[in-house]
Structure formats: structure tokens, C-alpha cells
Write a protein that holds these residues in place. Structure first.
Motif: not given
Ligand SMILES: O=C(O)CCCC[C@@H]1SC[C@@H]2NC(=O)N[C@@H]21
Ligand code: NA
Length: 589
Positions: A293-294, A106-111, A264-269
Motif C-alpha cells: 500500500x505504501x 516522494x521516492x525516499x519519503x515512501x521507500x 523527505x523529512x516532511x514525508x517521513x514525519x
């Protein structure tokens, strides 16, 4: 074997003895009805207030007036459905807490969404994320992106509608298609009436109900098990607290790498390029509100993950079975909450809140992209009133499609959590690759983009369907340590556990190992496939020139990565692309 309500305890055939299905008291039905009524009320309020949903700017974009708190709770709600509410506890119960490491993603997946995707997409003032693809590439690429997104969300919606209804039916005899219809219709009505504002504010309300329901189950479960230390002792001895698994084997279903890196890639998608989320960023009143908000999603998402993981542990501590299907989570919860009037209703409200908030986001984002990407370009002269009416009709028709998809889910079987995560990996991954190709590689052209997407989708379906056919993804459940004290009480269970636990996995070779790639790597693998093929085809068919690229559609990746270099060196190294021109730096307007 005496596993109580199961007629047999082998993993394949798990059926429940209908005689002990749990029934609701009146209070429970009232709570469920109040949830539906409250959601309808919010929808009605936004249909009759503000601009009364008379323009597409209001109906689809909430007048771009939203603040960060409701947007962040709505971002969570969009991809935290009943699948997570019952799928994650079943995962933790059966395989231990390894899945919890997805929180590291969730760290990189939201940053990255906050500092890469939002700036580019927000400054282009889009309505549909796929408009970016026309600005950067061509209309054809935009249409391909939109159709891929529609395909992904329609299937995902079906899973989300079906999961709570099926699980509830299995335990309480709650009429299956009655629940599906009630969910689908209520959702369609308030989404069609109240637009994105209603969807966002019902998401806020439903996220609160979701957290409350899970917390109630945890508190009651801990109390009934005899306190936190007793729960800890049982899950520890039951071998449910997973150590850091640094196994680099990509076919291993859940390891630190598949969850923290693949995740991370799942979160980015999802949080970077999925229309449902992008639309929420674009509905924020300023770019800073969108970025904030992110950031605010992070703690709430960690809380959501923690609640569902702890719920799985508490369930394990309270009832010692080796393996449970996600829908059995409801049984355990109903069993725990029996005799506590209102709590079964609260948990069912939590389950349907999770479903409604996801499905409403899907309806609204599907109506938006269909309107913006597929209809408006062909009818530029269409009046606002007619466009808004058509958007409402679209939202409703997607509601009906969703009910049909719910039946399809019926046939998918398997763990709903894995089905949902596979869909995101198989379809979300290639779309992520398409956006990365466009934003980070100025040389990529339309032919490369379309070919890359096509290849990415073909390869992803090849793996995805291959893994289902070859059943290579089946990881046997984690047997509790059979020697431990708390199991010795029940000899039958111990023999069953040891019988089931000495299953040896056939080592896959060649194509089979390809099929047995962990589904947590699908997003990353498919994303890279699209980028690599896209770049190769672009160079073969003549790479794009800097000056031909629409301003504001490139993210200066090299400039950012080497930001620490002194200006002189940076100028030489990375702000001058191989084509001899400077890369567009996004203006701070
Ligand atoms: O709950 C669902 O409907 C889908 C399963 C979870 C989807 C991903 S997993 C990582 C991220 N965290 C969430 O709560 N949802 C998304
Ligand atoms: Na949800």
C-alpha cells in the motif's frame, strides 16, 4: 488598476466586490448534498455490517483486515486536503512550478517508511504508534509523543475544516459557519458510526471525487484558454515554468534542496510515524499488504501533485493577475465553470471531499491514541463494549474541538499551504526525531528521549513563531517577464507588475537569518535537534545496554547500510555495537 473584481491590487488589501459573487444553481447544491449523503451512507453501512463496530479492534483497527488498494487511497486522502487543492494552485500561480520538485521527495519519503518504519511497527502488532515509544523507552516518552501528536492534529484539523468553508464563503456567499458545521457534523457522524472501515472507504470515494473535480477544472480551463499550446505559451512567457533552482541558501523558501531533501523529512514525519498513516499500515491484513500500500501511494501522490500544479498553471494562463490568495482559487474556478451546470458543484464536492477525508482520518486517529495511550493503560479491566463506546464519544468530542480550532485558523491568516506545512515541520519533525532516536540508536535512553523531544519542540516553536513575528518568510511573488507580448496589452497591469516586482528583500543577518530558515527545512532541522540532544543526554546519563532494549524495537541501520560488506567484515564493523553485543536483527516471523 483594473483587476476586475479586486477593489485594489496591492497584495496587502485584497477584497472582492460582493456584487459579482458567484452563485450556485440547484444542480450544484444537489451534487454537494449527494457527496455528504454518500459519505454518510458508507458510514452507516459499516455501522450496521460486519461486527457492527462492537469491538475496538474493529472500530479502531478495521479488524486488521484491509487490502492494499483502499489503504493506499486512504493514505493519500489523509494528507491531501483542501489545503493542497487550493493552496498548491495558488503557490504555482504566484511563484511558478518550483514547488513541483517536492515530488522528488516522494521516492525516499515512501521507500523509507515501507522498508524501515512499517517492518518495525507492524511486527510489534501495535494499535497506536506511540506504544512503540513505551516499548523502546518508557511510559513517559509514550505520553509525550501522544500529546505532541494530539496537539499537531488538532491544529491541523482546524485548518482543514476552515479552509474550504472560508474560501467558499468568500466567493459564493455560502454561509461560512454553516459549511464548517455541515462538514464537521457529517464527518463526526460517519466516523463515530462506522469506525476505521468507514473512514478508509469514504476516503477511497472522496479521493476519486477529488481527482475528478481537479481534472474537470483543468479540462475546462485548457479549453477556454484555447488549447494546451496556448496555455504553455502563456505560462512560459509568464515566467511560471521554474528552472531547477540549486541555490544552497537554506533561507530560500523553495529550492530543489528545500523541496527534494527537506521534503523527505516532511514525508517521513507524515508517512513514517504519523498515527493516521501508521494506523492504516497496521489495519492491513499482512505486512506485505502494508508495504504494497505504501508503494501504491507513490503514483497516486504524483498524480495528485501534478493535477494541483497543472491547475495552477491553467489558472495563470487564463487570467493574468500577479498575485492570488489561495481562497481566490475558488473565485477563478467558479469563474471558469460558470454556465456549465454541475461543474461548480463538482469542484465544491472535490474541495469538501478533500477536507472530509482528512478530518475523518484525524478524528479516528485522535480517538485511537487517546483511547490506547491515555485511557486504556489506566483502566485495564474496561470491557470491550465500554471501550468502544468511549472511543465513539472521543471521536465525537474531537469533532467539536475541531470546529473550535477552525475559528482559531481564522486568526492565522497567511497562505494555508504554508500554515499546514509549518505545522508538520514544527511538530511532526520532533516526533520523527524521537522515533529515529529510538530505532537507529540503541544507546538512547528515556531521559535523552524526553529531553531531546522537549528541546526539539522548543527550538521549533522558537523558529516558527520567530518567522511569523519577523515576517521574514514573505517571499515576493514571481513577476511575469513584463517585456513579454501577452502582458503588453494591458498597460495598467504592466505598471502595477513592475511597481510590485522591484521590491528588494532586506538581507537578514544573525538571528533574523535563523528566523528566515525555509519552513521546508523545519522537519529535517527539528528531527536532527531531537536526535543530537537525545544522544548527548543519553551518553551523559548512562547509555542503554543492548540487552536492556526490547527486542524488535531497533532497526539495524548500520547492518542495512553496510549490507554489501562480506559477513566477516560486517560482523566486525557494524553488527557489533560499541557495547560489545550484537544488534537485534528483526526476526522474519
Ligand atoms: O494538503 C494538506 O492538507 C497539507 C499540505 C500537503 C501536505 C504534504 S506535502 C507532501 C505530501 N503530499 C501531499 O499531498 N500531502 C503531503
Ligand atoms: Na483529504
Amino acid at each position: 488598476c483594473d483587476l476586475g473584481f479586486f477593489s485594489t491590487c496591492s497584495q496587502e488589501t485584497v477584497t472582492m466586490d460582493p456584487s459579482i459573487q458567484k452563485h450556485f444553481t440547484v444542480v450544484d447544491y444537489v451534487i454537494f448534498a449527494v457527496l455528504l449523503a454518500a459519505s454518510m451512507g458508507i458510514g452507516l453501512y459499516y455501522a450496521l455490517s460486519g461486527g457492527r463496530q462492537r469491538t475496538t479492534q474493529e472500530f479502531l483497527m478495521a479488524d486488521r483486515s484491509m487490502r492494499c488498494l483502499p489503504v493506499s487511497l486512504s493514505l493519500i486522502a489523509s494528507f491531501q486536503s483542501a489545503v493542497a487543492i487550493i493552496g498548491v494552485p495558488a503557490e504555482i500561480y504566484t511563484h511558478g512550478t518550483q514547488y513541483w520538485f517536492i515530488g522528488c521527495a516522494y521516492v525516499l519519503g515512501l521507500l523509507i517508511p515501507a522498508h524501515v518504519f512499517i517492518p518495525v511497527l507492524y511486527r510489534l502488532r501495535l494499535s497506536s504508534a506511540y506504544q512503540y515509544l513505551e516499548l523502546r523507552f518508557s511510559k513517559a516518552v509514550r505520553i509525550c509523543g501522544t500529546l505532541t501528536f494530539i496537539f499537531q492534529m488538532v491544529i491541523y484539523m482546524g485548518v482543514c475544516v476552515y479552509t474550504p468553508a472560508f474560501a467558499l464563503n468568500a466567493v459564493t456567499g455560502f454561509e461560512l459557519w454553516g459549511a464548517v458545521l455541515a462538514t464537521g457534523l457529517v464527518c463526526t457522524v460517519y466516523t463515530t458510526m462506522g469506525g476505521l472501515k468507514a473512514v478508509i472507504w469514504t476516503d477511497v470515494f472522496q479521493t476519486i471525487v477529488m481527482f475528478a473535480g481537479q481534472l474537470a477544472v483543468i479540462v475546462v480551463g485548457v479549453h477556454q484558454t484555447g488549447g494546451v499550446s496556448e496555455v504553455w505559451r502563456k505560462v512560459w512567457e509568464g515566467n511560471r515554468i521554474s528552472a531547477l533552482d540549486l541555490n544552497p541558501d537554506p533561507t530560500e523558501r523553495h529550492t530543489f534542496w528545500t523541496l527534494a531533501v527537506g521534503g523527505v523529512f516532511l514525508m517521513l514525519s507524515l508517512y513514517g510515524v504519523n498515527q493516521a498513516q501508521v494506523q492504516r499500515y497496521l489495519s492491513a491484513r499482512t505486512e506485505k499488504e502494508a508495504v504494497r500500500s505504501c508503494y501504491m501511494v507513490f503514483p497516486s501522490l504524483q498524480l495528485a501533485l501534478a493535477l494541483s500544479c497543472v491547475m495552477g498553471l491553467v489558472m495563470f494562463a487564463r487570467s493574468i493577475f500577479l498575485y492570488i490568495y489561495p481562497q481566490m482559487v475558488i473565485y477563478f474556478v467558479m469563474d471558469m465553470l460558470q454556465g456549465l451546470p454541475g461543474l461548480p458543484g463538482l469542484f465544491v464536492a472535490c474541495l469538501f471531499s478533500a477536507a472530509l477525508s482528512t478530518i475523518s482520518s484525524a478524528f479516528n486517529s485522535l480517538a485511537t491514541v487517546t483511547m490506547e495511550d491515555l485511557i486504556k493503560p489506566h483502566f485495564p479491566a474496561m470491557s470491550e463494549a465500554r471501550a468502544t463506546l468511549l472511543s465513539k464519544v472521543l471521536a465525537m468530542s474531537y469533532g467539536l474541538v475541531c470546529l473550535a480550532m477552525a475559528y482559531l485558523t481564522h486568526l492565522m491568516g497567511d497562505s494555508v499551504l504554508q500554515v499546514a506545512l509549518k505545522i508538520f515541520g514544527m511538530v511532526g519533525g520532533p516526533i520523527l526525531g524521537l522515533f529515529c532516536l529510538g530505532m537507529f540508536f540503541p544507546w538512547a535512553n528515556s531521559v535523552g528521549a524526553v529531553t531531546g523531544l522537549g528541546t526539539g519542540l522548543s527550538v521549533s516553536f522558537w523558529i516558527g513563531i520567530g518567522s511569523i513575528i519577523s515576517h521574514s518568510s514573505g517571499t515576493k511573488p514571481l513577476p511575469p517577464d513584463c517585456s513579454s507580448s501577452f502582458l503588453s496589452g494591458n498597460t495598467t497591469t504592466v505598471t502595477q507588475l513592475s511597481a510590485l516586482s522591484n521590491v528588494t528583500l532586506s538581507h537578514s543577518s544573525g538571528l533574523k537569518s535563523f528566523y528566515s530558515l525555509s519552513y521546508m527545512w523545519y522537519s529535517a532541522f527539528n528531527c536532527f535537534t531531537v536526535i543530537v540532544i537525545g544522544l548527548i543526554i543519553s551518553f551523559l546519563t548512562g547509555p542503554m545496554k543492548e540487552q536492556d532494549v526490547t527486542p524488535g524495537t531497533i532497526y539495524p541501520l548500520l547492518g542495512t547500510l553496510f549490507g554489501f560488506l562480506p559477513a566477516r567484515l560486517k560482523k566486525k564493523l557494524c553488527c557489533v555495537t560499541p557495547l560489545g553485543q550484537t544488534v537485534f536483527v528483526i526476526s522474519d516471523n
